[in-house]
Design a protein around this motif. Structure first.
Motif, PDB file in Angstrom:
ATOM      1  N   UNK A 210       0.806  -1.214   0.000  1.00  0.00           N
ATOM      2  CA  UNK A 210       0.000   0.000   0.000  1.00  0.00           C
ATOM      3  C   UNK A 210       0.838   1.263   0.000  1.00  0.00           C
ATOM      4  N   UNK A 211       2.145   1.119   0.107  1.00  0.00           N
ATOM      5  CA  UNK A 211       3.022   2.271  -0.046  1.00  0.00           C
ATOM      6  C   UNK A 211       3.307   2.623  -1.492  1.00  0.00           C
ATOM      7  N   UNK A 212       2.812   1.813  -2.436  1.00  0.00           N
ATOM      8  CA  UNK A 212       2.983   2.116  -3.861  1.00  0.00           C
ATOM      9  C   UNK A 212       2.012   3.228  -4.276  1.00  0.00           C
ATOM     10  N   UNK A 213       2.416   4.090  -5.201  1.00  0.00           N
ATOM     11  CA  UNK A 213       1.605   5.259  -5.536  1.00  0.00           C
ATOM     12  C   UNK A 213       0.155   4.957  -5.904  1.00  0.00           C
ATOM     13  N   UNK A 214      -0.049   3.948  -6.755  1.00  0.00           N
ATOM     14  CA  UNK A 214      -1.415   3.682  -7.208  1.00  0.00           C
ATOM     15  C   UNK A 214      -2.314   3.181  -6.079  1.00  0.00           C
ATOM     16  N   UNK A 215      -1.711   2.494  -5.089  1.00  0.00           N
ATOM     17  CA  UNK A 215      -2.519   1.977  -3.982  1.00  0.00           C
ATOM     18  C   UNK A 215      -2.789   3.086  -2.962  1.00  0.00           C
ATOM     19  N   UNK A 216      -1.847   3.991  -2.770  1.00  0.00           N
ATOM     20  CA  UNK A 216      -2.089   5.164  -1.922  1.00  0.00           C
ATOM     21  C   UNK A 216      -3.297   5.933  -2.438  1.00  0.00           C
ATOM     22  N   UNK A 217      -3.350   6.141  -3.740  1.00  0.00           N
ATOM     23  CA  UNK A 217      -4.479   6.866  -4.323  1.00  0.00           C
ATOM     24  C   UNK A 217      -5.788   6.120  -4.094  1.00  0.00           C
ATOM     25  N   UNK A 218      -5.755   4.779  -4.154  1.00  0.00           N
ATOM     26  CA  UNK A 218      -6.954   3.991  -3.876  1.00  0.00           C
ATOM     27  C   UNK A 218      -7.422   4.214  -2.445  1.00  0.00           C
ATOM     28  N   UNK A 219      -6.485   4.209  -1.496  1.00  0.00           N
ATOM     29  CA  UNK A 219      -6.870   4.421  -0.103  1.00  0.00           C
ATOM     30  C   UNK A 219      -7.445   5.820   0.104  1.00  0.00           C
ATOM     31  N   UNK A 220      -6.906   6.815  -0.559  1.00  0.00           N
ATOM     32  CA  UNK A 220      -7.465   8.159  -0.440  1.00  0.00           C
ATOM     33  C   UNK A 220      -8.927   8.176  -0.890  1.00  0.00           C
TER      34      UNK A 220
END
Length: 307
Positions: free
Chosen positions: A257-267
């Motif tokens: 979840x520290x990968x950019x695309x997954x961070x955006x998903x969590x947001x």
């Protein structure tokens, strides 16, 4: 009374430990080790920034190996006021250990975390959610209040049944059929609270590519996972009575979840969940406190018969 939803993240800081735990003593692949270092450094920093952005306190389950290897990073987590919980020493699969090995790992891990944080950890989650018949008995022995590994329910806390008190009949086809045609014995609750685990609210299988783990994928579209997680929340929220409550614990990993695309998903997910009335973002220890105090619901796990 409006409905109450306690939502929280459990973050497993597997870091390097998950890659060096090859079980047979073979050396870890250096590239995999580098992925663990990324999680312990870049991944942790990005997630801490995310929690700050939304003013969320979370629970970080750390193998003692991760803490001893990256103390400055774990100190950042503690200083931000997040909870620290147990997750083995080198992410050992508990189901492969003897009872004495499990006890030794727990003793060492509790001591390492307590010495670092100044207080005894209250919660534990099994590495890879791979438990044993001794798991709950040992957690009780060490005074651990809650677990996050079992799946008797998916959205309500409960006192988890102890596997060592349940009789399960193995289907041994070398014996006559009458040997295995028996039900399991009744489930007996322990003193350990369960905050349910859920593979369908875990980032590792869809987003982590591992050439040695057949269950991982690595290239699943974040939109698909986001929809899956939202649909689970949507159903539970719809079916929850107006005066009811449920918990919604998600399990993630900094190197995933520290990968950019997954961070955006969590947001996107956090902002969508925040659009629902009655939502509170809490640590797992807070979920336990609310359950024990009777301020949120729970269930009694039933099953089996008296043998």
């Amino acid at each position: 009374m409006p409905k109450r939803v306690l939502v929280g993240y459990g973050i497993d800081i597997d870091a390097v430990s998950g890659w060096i735990n090859t079980k047979d003593g073979s050396p870890a692949n250096p590239t995999d080790v580098s992925r663990g270092v990324f999680g312990a450094t870049v991944g942790i920093d990005r997630l801490l920034k995310l929690w700050d952005k939304y003013n969320i306190k979370t629970t970080w389950f750390t193998p003692a190996h991760s803490l001893e290897s990256f103390p400055k990073q774990i100190r950042k987590i503690v200083d931000k006021g997040h909870e620290i919980g147990l997750h083995g020493y080198t992410h050992e699969f508990v189901s492969t250990l003897s009872e004495d090995q499990q006890r030794d790992v727990l003793a060492k891990s509790v001591q390492v975390l307590q010495d670092f944080t100044g207080k005894k950890p209250r919660g534990w989650t099994a590495p890879a959610w791979s438990t044993s018949k001794d798991t709950i008995k040992l957690l009780e022995e060490f005074g651990i209040e809650y677990d996050h590994s079992f799946m008797h329910h998916d959205s309500q806390p409960y006192y988890v049944p102890s596997p060592h008190l349940t009789t399960l009949i193995t289907t041994d086809t070398k014996q006559s059929a009458s040997h295995w045609m028996q039900p399991m014995s009744s489930l007996k609750p322990s003193s350990v609270v369960e905050i349910p685990a859920n593979w369908h609210l875990d980032d590792w299988p869809p987003f982590q590519l591992s050439l040695t783990q057949a269950s991982t994928h690595g290239y699943v579209d974040t939109g698909s996972v986001e929809r899956l997680w939202k649909e689970q929340f949507e159903y539970l929220y719809r079916e929850c009575p107006d005066d009811g409550s449920f918990v919604f614990p998600m399990s993630i990993h900094p190197q995933v979840s520290g990968k950019p695309q997954v961070i955006l998903m969590h947001e996107r997910l956090i902002e969508w969940i925040n659009g629902h009335e009655g939502v509170e973002w809490v640590t797992m220890e807070k979920m336990v406190d609310e359950f024990k105090a009777g301020r949120i619901g729970g269930v009694e796990v039933e099953g089996g018969v008296d043998l």
